[in-house]
Design an enzyme around this catalytic site. Structure first.
Site, short mmCIF file in Angstrom:
data_model
loop_
_atom_site.label_atom_id
_atom_site.label_comp_id
_atom_site.label_asym_id
_atom_site.label_seq_id
_atom_site.Cartn_x
_atom_site.Cartn_y
_atom_site.Cartn_z
CG HIS A 276 4.03 -1.87 -4.77
ND1 HIS A 276 2.84 -2.55 -4.91
CD2 HIS A 276 4.99 -2.70 -5.24
CE1 HIS A 276 3.07 -3.75 -5.44
NE2 HIS A 276 4.37 -3.86 -5.64
CG ASN B 152 -1.98 -1.09 1.09
OD1 ASN B 152 -2.17 -1.63 0.01
ND2 ASN B 152 -2.62 -1.42 2.18
CB VAL B 153 0.97 4.18 -2.11
CG1 VAL B 153 1.67 3.26 -3.12
CG2 VAL B 153 -0.45 4.48 -2.55
CB THR C 265 -2.56 -8.70 -1.48
OG1 THR C 265 -2.01 -8.75 -2.80
CG2 THR C 265 -2.00 -9.81 -0.64
CB SER C 266 -5.91 -9.45 -6.00
OG SER C 266 -4.94 -8.61 -6.58
P1 NAD Z 1 -6.02 -5.46 -5.26
O1 NAD Z 1 -7.01 -4.39 -5.44
O2 NAD Z 1 -5.50 -6.16 -6.45
O3 NAD Z 1 -6.71 -6.63 -4.35
C1 NAD Z 1 -7.41 -6.34 -3.18
C2 NAD Z 1 -7.59 -7.61 -2.37
O4 NAD Z 1 -8.17 -7.26 -1.14
C3 NAD Z 1 -8.51 -8.66 -3.02
O5 NAD Z 1 -7.95 -9.96 -2.88
C4 NAD Z 1 -9.79 -8.54 -2.19
O6 NAD Z 1 -10.51 -9.77 -2.13
C5 NAD Z 1 -9.25 -8.13 -0.84
N1 NAD Z 1 -10.17 -7.38 0.01
C6 NAD Z 1 -11.04 -6.40 -0.33
N2 NAD Z 1 -11.66 -5.93 0.76
C7 NAD Z 1 -11.15 -6.61 1.82
C8 NAD Z 1 -11.39 -6.57 3.22
N3 NAD Z 1 -12.29 -5.73 3.76
N4 NAD Z 1 -10.69 -7.41 4.02
C9 NAD Z 1 -9.80 -8.30 3.48
N5 NAD Z 1 -9.53 -8.38 2.16
C10 NAD Z 1 -10.20 -7.54 1.35
O7 NAD Z 1 -4.86 -4.89 -4.36
P2 NAD Z 1 -3.37 -5.40 -4.12
O8 NAD Z 1 -3.33 -6.88 -4.18
O9 NAD Z 1 -2.89 -4.69 -2.91
O10 NAD Z 1 -2.48 -4.94 -5.36
C11 NAD Z 1 -2.63 -3.86 -6.15
C12 NAD Z 1 -1.78 -2.65 -5.94
O11 NAD Z 1 -2.71 -1.73 -5.51
C13 NAD Z 1 -0.72 -2.62 -4.88
O12 NAD Z 1 0.46 -2.30 -5.49
C14 NAD Z 1 -1.08 -1.42 -3.99
O13 NAD Z 1 0.01 -0.52 -3.93
C15 NAD Z 1 -2.12 -0.71 -4.73
N6 NAD Z 1 -3.19 -0.09 -3.94
C16 NAD Z 1 -2.93 0.51 -2.76
C17 NAD Z 1 -3.93 1.10 -2.04
C18 NAD Z 1 -3.60 1.74 -0.73
O14 NAD Z 1 -2.50 2.25 -0.57
N7 NAD Z 1 -4.51 1.72 0.22
C19 NAD Z 1 -5.24 1.08 -2.52
C20 NAD Z 1 -5.49 0.47 -3.75
C21 NAD Z 1 -4.45 -0.13 -4.45
#
Ligand code: NAD
Length: 212
Positions: free
Chosen positions: A103, A86-87, A161-162
């Site tokens: 990241h 996460n960022v 994480t997906s």
């Molecule tokens: P992703 O969006 O690909 O996957 C999200 C995952 O979280 C899924 O597996 C989903 O089933 C699960 N999920 C959703 N809600 C949930 C909950 N309440 N409790 C538990 N699990 C839950 O995100 P990713 O795998 O982190 O990868 C994508 C990229 O997205 C990363 O590099 C990250 O930096 C970036 N990202 C970061 C943020 C942030 O900083 N908050 C937000 C969105 C994306």
């Protein structure tokens, strides 16, 4: 006991920060290639920097949820390392100390040709700089250090994480014999991990009770 957490967008979803790939997530409406790749920032830097500045504005005022807080609480009794994709800064806001942002993070900026980060908080990215985040096609930070933490740990917990993003998803294949657990609202069938299905802010505090 050494406990390593690998967190993704799902841990911050209950705090109101949308994930990228879930239904209604950012990538369901926006083309990754337009705003999140090495090519995009090289060819239209102003547009890409503005896009991520708007994301940062949306993160302002978001607070850590029970999952971030439970991880932080564990620090008082165990050696805890947080590896996050996460960022956002919700692990920091929750009080976690030992955090690697694989990241990058959006509260720092850097020059276009420099990796040295400057803290800017929630301010607009200064002219001539970009966010200190890892776009698709750019190298992940601290990957080997992250891997070493996993090799050394007693428990490895993967949260929200997906597992679509390489090379971080390959960390789950690190050869080890420790206890390994995935917490997610979706079940992931990965390499013999124990699956705890549910929202991170509910499931993680319950899980962490095992070690308090
Ligand atoms: P992703 O969006 O690909 O996957 C999200 C995952 O979280 C899924 O597996 C989903 O089933 C699960 N999920 C959703 N809600 C949930 C909950 N309440 N409790 C538990 N699990 C839950 O995100 P990713 O795998 O982190 O990868 C994508 C990229 O997205 C990363 O590099 C990250 O930096 C970036 N990202 C970061 C943020 C942030 O900083 N908050 C937000 C969105 C994306």
């Amino acid at each position: 006991m050494k406990i390593v957490f690998l967190t993704g967008a799902g841990i911050s979803a209950p705090s109101g920060i949308p994930t990228f790939r879930c239904e209604g997530g950012l990538w369901s409406t926006i083309d990754i290639n337009e705003v999140a790749t090495r090519t995009a920032i090289a060819t239209k830097p102003d547009e890409v920097v503005k896009f991520w500045d708007d994301i940062r504005v949306d993160m302002f005022n978001k607070q850590p949820n029970q999952a971030h807080l439970a991880i932080s609480e564990l620090q008082s009794t165990h050696d805890v390392v947080v590896l996050t994709q996460n960022v956002d800064d919700l692990h920091e806001k929750a009080g976690s100390k030992n955090i690697l942002h694989l990241h990058g993070d959006i509260l720092h900026a850097r020059g276009f040709d420099s990796l040295a980060p400057t803290y800017i908080g929630y301010d607009k990215t200064p002219i001539g700089m970009r966010q200190n985040i890892v776009l698709f096609g750019e190298p992940v930070r601290d990957f080997l250090i992250a891997k070493q933490h996993i090799i050394e740990c007693d428990v490895f917990v993967v949260v929200g994480t997906s597992l679509n993003v390489h090379p971080v998803n390959s960390l789950l294949k690190t050869k080890f014999h420790m206890q390994k657990i995935i917490v997610d609202i979706e079940k992931h069938h990965k390499y013999g991990y124990e699956n705890l299905v549910g929202s991170a802010d509910v499931v993680l505090p319950q899980l962490i009770q095992r070690w308090l």
